[in-house]
Design an enzyme around this catalytic site. Sequence first.
Site, short mmCIF file in Angstrom:
data_model
loop_
_atom_site.label_atom_id
_atom_site.label_comp_id
_atom_site.label_asym_id
_atom_site.label_seq_id
_atom_site.Cartn_x
_atom_site.Cartn_y
_atom_site.Cartn_z
N SER A 262 0.83 -1.20 0.00
CA SER A 262 0.00 0.00 0.00
C SER A 262 0.87 1.25 0.00
CB SER A 262 -0.88 0.01 1.25
OG SER A 262 -0.08 0.27 2.40
N LYS A 263 0.20 2.38 -0.22
CA LYS A 263 0.89 3.68 -0.20
C LYS A 263 1.55 3.90 1.16
CE LYS A 263 -0.10 8.62 -0.44
NZ LYS A 263 0.41 8.89 0.90
N ARG A 264 0.86 3.44 2.22
CA ARG A 264 1.40 3.61 3.58
C ARG A 264 2.76 2.91 3.74
NH1 ARG A 264 -2.84 1.78 6.18
NH2 ARG A 264 -4.04 3.67 5.89
N ASP A 267 5.30 5.18 2.15
CA ASP A 267 5.55 6.37 2.98
C ASP A 267 6.45 6.01 4.17
OD1 ASP A 267 3.96 7.81 1.32
OD2 ASP A 267 2.18 7.79 2.60
N SER A 287 2.04 12.60 -3.38
CA SER A 287 2.61 11.26 -3.24
C SER A 287 3.75 11.13 -4.23
CB SER A 287 1.56 10.19 -3.54
OG SER A 287 0.47 10.34 -2.66
#
Length: 504
Positions: A262-264, A267, A287
């Site tokens: 995921s994007k998380r 990050d 992002s």
Amino acid sequence: MPAKVRVRFAPSPTGPLHIGGVRTALYNYLFAKKHNGDFLLRIEDTDQNRFVEGAEEYIIESLNWCGIPYDEGPGKEAGYGPYKQSERAHLYKKYADELIESGNAYYAFDTAEALDAHRKDHEEKGKTFIYNWHNRQKLQNSLSLPKEEVEKKLTAGEEYVIRFKSPEGETLHLEDEIRGGMEIDTNILDDKVLFKSDGMPTYHLANIVDDHLMEITHVIRGEEWLPSLALHVLLYRAFGWDAPKFAHLPLILKPQGKGKLSKRDGDKMGFPVFPLEWKDPKTGEISSGYREENYLPEAVVNMLSFLGWNPGTEQEFFKLDELVQAFELSRVHKSGAKFDPEKTKWFQQHYLQLQSDEKLAEDFQKILDKKSINSEKKYTTTVVSLLKERAVFVNDIWELGSYFFQAPESFDEKAARKVWKDDTAEIIEKLSQIVEKVEPYNVENLQNQIKTWITDNNIGFGKVMQPFRLSLVGAMQGPDVFEIAALIGKEETVKRLNYAKENL
């Protein structure tokens, strides 16, 4: 079905394209090109509530940046358009009506509140509510209500949905190009909604109708669509159409291996999960993207190709045309593929080394321009050729070699303590005098005269060469010190030696 292979990538424009989506597009592209077929882009934007401004353009730009452009789609019409579902809305009602007429679908008038009450009632009894053969006769639909009442409701403009009538008591045999054969008991399937009274189809109906009308031969998509396979195959059967071949790709997993990437994760661990940078039009949140992080598209494509597929050989580096030749659906894995950010960098370093010095110098010049540093093209190209071997990204060249463009103002303390002794200033003074006299000033002459002086005077090489490097670079790094001195020029070399002598 036509003999020509036709595949499609059909994303929804609900935000930036995740690299999982890029991989799906890539596998479709490779399969199409391998079989001299067509690769289509279709924008599935029937859910207007989730539509995000700029997402469609982002998808197209991402495919182009990766070097996998579509042959047919928005802006590239080829007689099968339009290629946006929102522009095809007028098509679907006819097909929904066809299913009603053939007895494969029915009108349902149940309100959301009524269905919710049924769900709660089932939960209290420890059961799961499924709208299907088991209870459809007890609910508000055209199978349970008299024909006149159904007509009345439709004429009065009552809200309805059209549901698919799943068969009862059948074992459905399904075939997947990656997973092989599967069997489904149709008794566990629910009667999915295909069409709503607002005139909009659901994903399932629109998807099947579009794939049929666009003559799609192979549907290559993510494994999250595997639970829909039975319904889709049944829909083809209900229409009397030949179904395409299906292939469901494995998930891309988190680096730790558990759960979908995921994007998380990106990050938290400092890597992009999107091909290009994305600015959320609602929140303004940015992002990161592979392009803006200076990854080369070839590296990203090579990395993605291995997330779920292997060629069955030891080869790991594949250019796009080589991937096309090697790609086989039969070599795609069933199980999820773990994402490895370090492996991505490894691919990146390889492809950076393959770039010509001229091309890299051109890209590096943009970094110098931002720093307001003027540098001649020939000089920049030579610097790049000396440093690129150690670089992963173009901007690493600055980290590795800023001293080629700016004299060091401070010196690595640890290195200074180690190499700068009581007699070093004297040695550096003498060294600068020798440098002054080197003529013509080039690597060979510098090397010969300095080495001759060291040998003739019985000085240890380390006592000269280490402080020499520290004076020019500010640290104990970089290519051959004579190369550095020759490149920055006589005047600059002497200036740096004198500055080090006075400040260390």
